[in-house]
Design a protein around this motif. Structure first.
Motif, PDB file in Angstrom:
ATOM      1  N   VAL A 103      16.714  55.551  19.410  1.00  0.00           N
ATOM      2  CA  VAL A 103      16.336  54.272  20.008  1.00  0.00           C
ATOM      3  C   VAL A 103      16.179  53.260  18.887  1.00  0.00           C
ATOM      4  O   VAL A 103      15.496  53.528  17.891  1.00  0.00           O
ATOM      5  CB  VAL A 103      15.034  54.401  20.808  1.00  0.00           C
ATOM      6  N   LEU A 104      16.850  52.063  19.087  1.00  0.00           N
ATOM      7  CA  LEU A 104      16.771  51.018  18.050  1.00  0.00           C
ATOM      8  C   LEU A 104      15.361  50.458  17.988  1.00  0.00           C
ATOM      9  O   LEU A 104      14.713  50.231  19.009  1.00  0.00           O
ATOM     10  CB  LEU A 104      17.775  49.897  18.356  1.00  0.00           C
ATOM     11  N   THR A 105      14.912  50.226  16.761  1.00  0.00           N
ATOM     12  CA  THR A 105      13.620  49.573  16.588  1.00  0.00           C
ATOM     13  C   THR A 105      13.762  48.094  16.904  1.00  0.00           C
ATOM     14  O   THR A 105      14.864  47.551  17.021  1.00  0.00           O
ATOM     15  CB  THR A 105      13.127  49.765  15.145  1.00  0.00           C
ATOM     16  N   GLU A 106      12.643  47.441  17.031  1.00  0.00           N
ATOM     17  CA  GLU A 106      12.633  46.002  17.330  1.00  0.00           C
ATOM     18  C   GLU A 106      13.324  45.220  16.230  1.00  0.00           C
ATOM     19  O   GLU A 106      14.076  44.258  16.494  1.00  0.00           O
ATOM     20  CB  GLU A 106      11.184  45.529  17.504  1.00  0.00           C
ATOM     21  N   LYS A 107      13.089  45.597  14.988  1.00  0.00           N
ATOM     22  CA  LYS A 107      13.707  44.885  13.861  1.00  0.00           C
ATOM     23  C   LYS A 107      15.212  45.075  13.870  1.00  0.00           C
ATOM     24  O   LYS A 107      15.988  44.123  13.628  1.00  0.00           O
ATOM     25  CB  LYS A 107      13.118  45.409  12.552  1.00  0.00           C
ATOM     26  N   GLU A 108      15.691  46.296  14.177  1.00  0.00           N
ATOM     27  CA  GLU A 108      17.115  46.551  14.231  1.00  0.00           C
ATOM     28  C   GLU A 108      17.765  45.789  15.387  1.00  0.00           C
ATOM     29  O   GLU A 108      18.881  45.267  15.259  1.00  0.00           O
ATOM     30  CB  GLU A 108      17.358  48.055  14.397  1.00  0.00           C
ATOM     31  N   ARG A 109      17.038  45.738  16.500  1.00  0.00           N
ATOM     32  CA  ARG A 109      17.570  44.972  17.629  1.00  0.00           C
ATOM     33  C   ARG A 109      17.702  43.496  17.278  1.00  0.00           C
ATOM     34  O   ARG A 109      18.677  42.827  17.636  1.00  0.00           O
ATOM     35  CB  ARG A 109      16.680  45.154  18.866  1.00  0.00           C
ATOM     36  N   GLU A 110      16.702  42.956  16.569  1.00  0.00           N
ATOM     37  CA  GLU A 110      16.776  41.549  16.158  1.00  0.00           C
ATOM     38  C   GLU A 110      17.924  41.326  15.183  1.00  0.00           C
ATOM     39  O   GLU A 110      18.633  40.308  15.263  1.00  0.00           O
ATOM     40  CB  GLU A 110      15.452  41.125  15.533  1.00  0.00           C
ATOM     41  N   GLU A 111      18.093  42.256  14.245  1.00  0.00           N
ATOM     42  CA  GLU A 111      19.182  42.123  13.280  1.00  0.00           C
ATOM     43  C   GLU A 111      20.544  42.191  13.977  1.00  0.00           C
ATOM     44  O   GLU A 111      21.459  41.418  13.658  1.00  0.00           O
ATOM     45  CB  GLU A 111      19.069  43.245  12.234  1.00  0.00           C
TER      46      GLU A 111
END
Length: 302
Positions: free
Chosen positions: A95-103
């Motif tokens: 599951v993508l982290t919030e930071k990875e999703r933002e990036e």
């Protein structure tokens, strides 16, 4: 889970559900960038927002596994009779982290901006090319109109030159005819019309006869010349002496050569008694027409 992540990422970027599902299906689920390219290229399609309908048979992006082979996406499944469970690797989905999703969202937005910029530049180049074509067509049309106007002006100038030439030739023919008539008259009648000799003195009346029972009738006098006065249309007049045996045509020719009032065709007539001379009369001598020893002729329009 890559397909699910791509779907979520595109939905978060603001694309509609129908567009995202259609883009992923048509591109064979080969990643966000391929789906993005398809969305940018087909943005103006009339059916872009319609729900995606998969074709009959194999679904795009999927492939049937060979016989006896279990698809990798299904993972390793243990025999339920043996009390096995689903492979742990299938459960351990990343599951993508919030930071990875933002990036990922940021990269996608940059990609969208780049695609939009490329499209705008392409549209701008197309507009410039269309403007060049429009100007070229306008110049060609202007040149065609200018050439048509020049051809029309040349045709008008040629018509005017031809009309002037025809008019000049017509005047030349009239002058030549007058010269021929003048030469024929001079040859036929000599120079008698140009000379104005004084009329011969009238002879003395014969002496009265001695008384006699009867009177002899007077002798009719013969005249060799006659004096003709011609009244023109403007009120002026011409006077000339002709031989009594000259034709009336000699008088008409004299008027044609010396009149200054007009160049229109005319006829000759007498006032009293009124008589209009015809073409047939032109061949008759003045003596036969009763114009000797003098007469007044009037010029009238024909």
């Amino acid at each position: 889970m890559a397909e699910f992540s791509a779907l979520e990422s595109l939905l978060e970027m603001g694309f509609s559900q129908n567009r995202v599902e259609k883009a992923l299906a048509v591109t064979g689920n080969q990643g966000i960038e391929r789906a993005m390219d398809w969305l940018m290229e087909h943005e103006a399609d009339p059916d872009i927002d319609e729900p995606y309908v998969p074709p009959q048979g194999n679904v795009l992006g999927t492939q049937e596994p060979p016989e006896g082979r279990i698809p990798e996406s299904m993972g390793s499944i243990s025999d339920p009779a043996a009390g096995g469970s689903v492979d742990e690797s299938a459960e351990a989905k990343r599951v993508l982290t919030e930071k990875e999703r933002e990036e990922q969202t940021r990269r996608m937005m940059e990609l969208i901006a780049q695609k939009q910029k490329e499209r705008e530049e392409r549209e701008k180049r197309d507009q410039i090319e269309q403007e060049k074509q429009r100007r070229k067509q306008g110049q060609e049309l202007s040149m065609i109109k200018q050439k048509m106007q020049e051809d029309e002006m040349k045709k008008l100038a040629e018509d005017r030159r031809r009309e002037k030439m025809e008019e000049k030739m017509a005047k030349q023919r009239v002058r030549e005819k007058i010269e021929r008539d003048k030469a024929e008259r001079a040859k036929k009648f000599g120079n008698a019309a140009a000379v104005q000799p004084s009329p011969p003195a009238e002879p003395a009346p014969p002496p009265a006869a001695p008384s006699s029972p009867t009177l002899e009738p007077p002798v009719k006098r013969e005249y060799d010349q006659c004096r003709i006065q011609v009244r023109l249309l403007d009120g002026s007049s011409l006077t000339q002496t002709f031989r009594a045996k000259e034709q009336l045509a000699a008088v008409r020719l004299y008027v044609e050569l010396h009149r200054q009032d007009s160049a229109d065709p005319f006829i000759l007539l007498t006032s009293f008694p009124r008589r209009v001379f015809t073409e047939e009369d032109m061949e008759k001598p003045l003596q036969e027409l009763g114009l000797v020893p003098s007469a007044v002729l009037i010029v009238a329009k024909k």
